[in-house]
Design an enzyme around this catalytic site. Sequence first.
Site, mmCIF file in Angstrom:
data_model
loop_
_atom_site.group_PDB
_atom_site.id
_atom_site.type_symbol
_atom_site.label_atom_id
_atom_site.label_comp_id
_atom_site.label_asym_id
_atom_site.label_seq_id
_atom_site.Cartn_x
_atom_site.Cartn_y
_atom_site.Cartn_z
ATOM 1 N N ASN A 67 -11.834 -4.937 6.403
ATOM 2 C CA ASN A 67 -12.064 -5.714 7.612
ATOM 3 C C ASN A 67 -13.508 -5.524 8.012
ATOM 4 O O ASN A 67 -13.920 -4.424 8.379
ATOM 5 C CB ASN A 67 -11.153 -5.245 8.747
ATOM 6 C CG ASN A 67 -11.525 -5.883 10.083
ATOM 7 O OD1 ASN A 67 -12.062 -6.985 10.119
ATOM 8 N ND2 ASN A 67 -11.247 -5.179 11.163
ATOM 9 N N ALA A 88 -13.109 -11.612 8.702
ATOM 10 C CA ALA A 88 -12.816 -10.490 9.587
ATOM 11 C C ALA A 88 -11.306 -10.454 9.732
ATOM 12 O O ALA A 88 -10.691 -11.489 9.973
ATOM 13 C CB ALA A 88 -13.489 -10.687 10.948
ATOM 14 N N CYS A 89 -10.689 -9.285 9.606
ATOM 15 C CA CYS A 89 -9.272 -9.263 9.323
ATOM 16 C C CYS A 89 -8.558 -8.113 9.995
ATOM 17 O O CYS A 89 -9.126 -7.334 10.736
ATOM 18 C CB CYS A 89 -9.054 -9.170 7.808
ATOM 19 S SG CYS A 89 -10.277 -10.057 6.832
ATOM 20 N N GLY A 90 -7.246 -8.012 9.687
ATOM 21 C CA GLY A 90 -6.439 -6.875 10.080
ATOM 22 C C GLY A 90 -6.003 -6.120 8.842
ATOM 23 O O GLY A 90 -5.563 -6.734 7.867
#
Length: 949
Positions: free
Chosen positions: A254, A21-23
Amino acid sequence: MKKNGLPEQQGLHDPSFEHDACGVGFLANLKGDSSHGMVKQALELLINLDHRGGCGCDPNTGDGAGILLQIPDAFLRASLAPLRLQLPKPGHYGVAMVFASQALEEREQAARTMESIVAGEGQSVIGWRDIPTNNASLGRSALVAEPFMRQLFIGRSADCADRDAFERKLYLIRKRSVMEIRRSGIDPYWYVASLSSRTMVYKGMLTTTQLESYYPDLNDPALVTALALVHSRFSTNTLPIWDRSHPYRLLAHNGEINTLRGNINWMHARRSQLASALFGADFAKIDPIINANGSDSAMFDNCLELLVMAGRPLPHAVMMMIPEPWENHASMDPELKAFYQYNSCLMEAWDGPAALTFTDGRYIGAVLDRNGLRPLRYLVTSDGLVIMASEAGVLPVEPKRILMKGRVQPGHMFLVDLEQGRIVPDSEIKEELAAGRPYRKWIEDNQLLLAELPDLRVESHRETAPLMERQQAMGYSFEDLRTVLEPMARDGVQPLGSMGTDTPLAVLSDRPQLLYNYFKQHFAQVTNPPIDPIREELITSTVTLLGSEGNLLEPVPESARLIHLEHPILTDRELEKLRRIEQPGFSAATLPLLFAADEGPQGLAKAMQTLFDAADAALGRGCNILILSDRGLDRQQAAIPALLALAGVHHHLIREGKRTLASLVVESGEPREVHHFSALIGYGANAVNPYLAFETMDDMIRQGMLTGVDAQEAQDHFIKASVKGVVKTMAKMGISTIQSYRGAQIFEAVGLHSSVIERYFTWTASRVEGIGIEQIASELLHRHARAFSRRRIPPSTLDPGGNYQWRRYGEEHLFNPLSIHALQKAARGNDYAQFKVFSGLINEQSVKHCTLRGLLQFRQREPIPLDEVEPVEKIVQRFKTGAMSYGSISQEAHETLAIAMNRIGGKSNTGEGGEDPERYSWTKEAGDSKNSAIKPVASARFGVTSHYL
C-alpha cells in the site's frame, strides 16, 4: 481496442505513470497450524478492507483483490485425483497460477511452450488443472478482459540440491515464460501470478466480496494454510487490470514508490555488473529483471525477488530496499549503521510512502517506510493468531483474547517466523543481520571521506574570456545576482518567491531560455503526502557517494570503496581533489562540454555524440569519476547546456550498461539556483561544481553589491542554501534522501520535441511537444553571440532580467502595469466595464505570449438555445475553489474565496492545512460565512484537529 492489459499511450494518458493506494493485511498462526478457518478469516479481513479498494463506474468491476496462501498439499492432491495426476511429496513440486487466453488455440500453444521451457530447465511437467471460476458477479469491464485460469504442476529434479535451488529454477521458468510466451505474442493474456513450491496466489480484477465466489477453491474445507496475505487495490490514478491486482510473488503493498523511475534506471544500469554464483550462466535468462510494464508495486516485487533468489534472506532484502533513517541516527548501534551504510553502497532506497507486507511461506511480516506515511496495526491473541492490517478492527476479537496490540513504527520491521513459532523482535532481526558480515570493518578499510583527502592548492583556471562575457553566455542577468545569488550568499537561505508565475512557458517565450526552464518538478498529491524537511530532518539525508558500484548480488569488501560526500555541491577546491585523486581504486577524467560556435545549430548534436564517445573511452581507460566541464568558454567555443550533457551521458551509459562504473560530476557555469541543482541531480549528477556562481559572488563582494560577508562565508552560505533547497524540493515529492532522488527524474518536460526526450532525457514525462536539438542550440548560440559580439565591444552590464519582476524590455508578464492598473480601477470603482478591459488584456496576452490554454480555440458548433440551459443560480452551485492552503494564497484571499462561494451557493476548499476555527462561526450583518464546505483530510499531517473533523 485491447481487451486485456493497459491501453496504449495516447493523449495525456501514459500507462507508465500508474500508481495505486490500497488496503493490506495478513493473518498467521504462530503455532504453524494450518486450517481452512484461516482462509475464511482472511477473506473476512479482506472484505472489511473493502472501503480501501476501488471500483469503476461499473460497481461490479473492482480495482483488484487477492489472497496469498501456503501450498495446500491435501487439497491439491484431492483436486488432481480425478485427472489421474499424482504429486510427489511436499517441497518436491511447484504450482504455477496462470492467467491464460480464453482462445483455446492460443492457450494450448502457450501450454506447449511452457512445457518446453520446463523441460529445458531440467524439471518435469506433472500436469495441468483448469481452475474452476464463477464470473456471474463480474461487471462488464472485468468480463471483457477476463483470462482463463489454470494451474501447472512442476516436479523437482534430482539436480536441485534443496528447496531453495528448486525455487530458483521455478523463478527462471517463470521469467523465461514471460519473454517466450507473452512478449513473443503467443498468448497476450499470459501472466504467472505465482510459481513456487511454498506459496500460491488467487487474485484478479475483482472486488473484495467477489474473490471468494470467483474462485470456488477458496470455499473447499480441504484448502488450508497457516498464513494468508490479502490485498484490496485502489487505483489512485490508474486503470484496473487483472495483472496488477495484488498480492505479487512476495509482497502486497500500500503506497507509492516516488523514486521509481530512478530505481528502474539504476537496476537497468546494473545489468552488466550483476552476477550470482547461485545462478551461474543461467543468470542471463532472467533478463529483463524489472518488468517495465508493471506497476510500481510489481517492479518493487521484481527487485525484491531478485535479491532473495540470489541468496539474501527476505528480511535482509526488505531492509536494503526500505532502510530505516540511519544516516542521522545518533544512538543507533554502530554495527547496524555500518550494515545500512554498506548496503547503501550497493543500491539506493526505494523511497516513498509505503506499507509493505511480505512473505515467502516461512516468514511473514511488514515494514513501513522511513517516514511512516502509511498505517499498519497489529494484534496478537492468546491462542497464537497474529492479525496485521492497514487499520485496527478488521476482525472481531474478544478483548480477553488480546495478548498485545500496537502499530508498526516507521522504519521498523514486524516479523513472524512460522518455523520458530514466534514474533522476532525488530532489534533481534537487525542485530543478527548486522553481525552477518564485518560491515563496519569493510567501511573503515575502504570508504574515503572527501574532507580527509589531501588538500591540494587550487590552480587558477586560465579563463580566456572576461567574467561579464561568460556570465552573458551562461544566461546570467542582473536580476539573478540581486534576487537569487545575493540572499543565498548573504543569509544562507533559498530566496522566497510566489508559488506561481505569470511569465510564458519557456517554449512560448520570445527570449532565449536555459534548458532547465523546460522542466517542471512533480510534487506529491492526494494519497502521496510531502514531508517536512525541517521538522523531519532526522529522516532526510544529503550524503553522496562517488566511485564504481559493485555487484549488487555478491557482497564483498571492495564494494565499499567509494568517496563519501556530505552533500553533492562541490567547491572548486573539493573538485580539484577529485580531479587529481591518486587513491587506489579511483581515477578521474575531465570531459569538455565545448563545441565550435561557428558550426551553428547542427554542431550541438555532433558535440553530444563526441561527448558520448569520450565517456566510453574514459571508462575504457578505467576512469570512474567523469567530470563534465564547460570551463574554457570563449568567442570560438560555445558550451553544451549542462543539463543536456549530463542527462545525455547518463542515459547513454545506462543503455550501454556502464552507468554504475563511474560517477558523473558536473563542473558548469550555468547552475546557480535550486531548480538547476535539483534538475542536474534528478537526471543523474553525483555532484555539481557551480564555479561561475562562486566567481560571480566574489565579484559582487569586490563591487560592493554583496556586503556583510567575505568570499568564504558567501560560498558556504550559498552551498548551505542550495543543499537545503534541493532537500526541500525533493521533500515536496515525499523523497527523503538525495541518493534516492538522484536519477529519479521527478520532472515533466514541457515544450521539448520527443526526439530530444527519447535520446537525451529517456523516460521523462512529456505531454507537450516543442523544440528540437537544433532549436536548443539556437537559443544557446543566441546568448553566446550576444556575449561575444563580433563588434568586439564587450557588454558593460548584464541584462536586467525581468523574470521575477516586470521590466520594460524584460520577459512578458500577464500581470503588468497595464493589466494591474485596469484591475485596480475596476475594483476601486466597482466598474464591470473596466473589469472587461482587464480580462481582455489578460486573454489577449494569454494568446500572444504566455499560456498553453491561449493556444486552444473552441470548435465551431451550433449554440444551444438559452431556454434549454440551466439558470445561472443552478450552475454556480457546482462551482468550487481549488484546494489551496493559507500559505499558498494568503489569509485574505483564502477567506474572500470562502465568502464568495458561500454567497453564490458554491463550495470553497480549505486545502491541506485546515482553517482557523474562528471561521466556523464567523458571520456579519449580511449573513456571510468564511466556513469552507470542503475540508480535506488527505494525509492528515497538517492542520487536521478533532475540532476540524
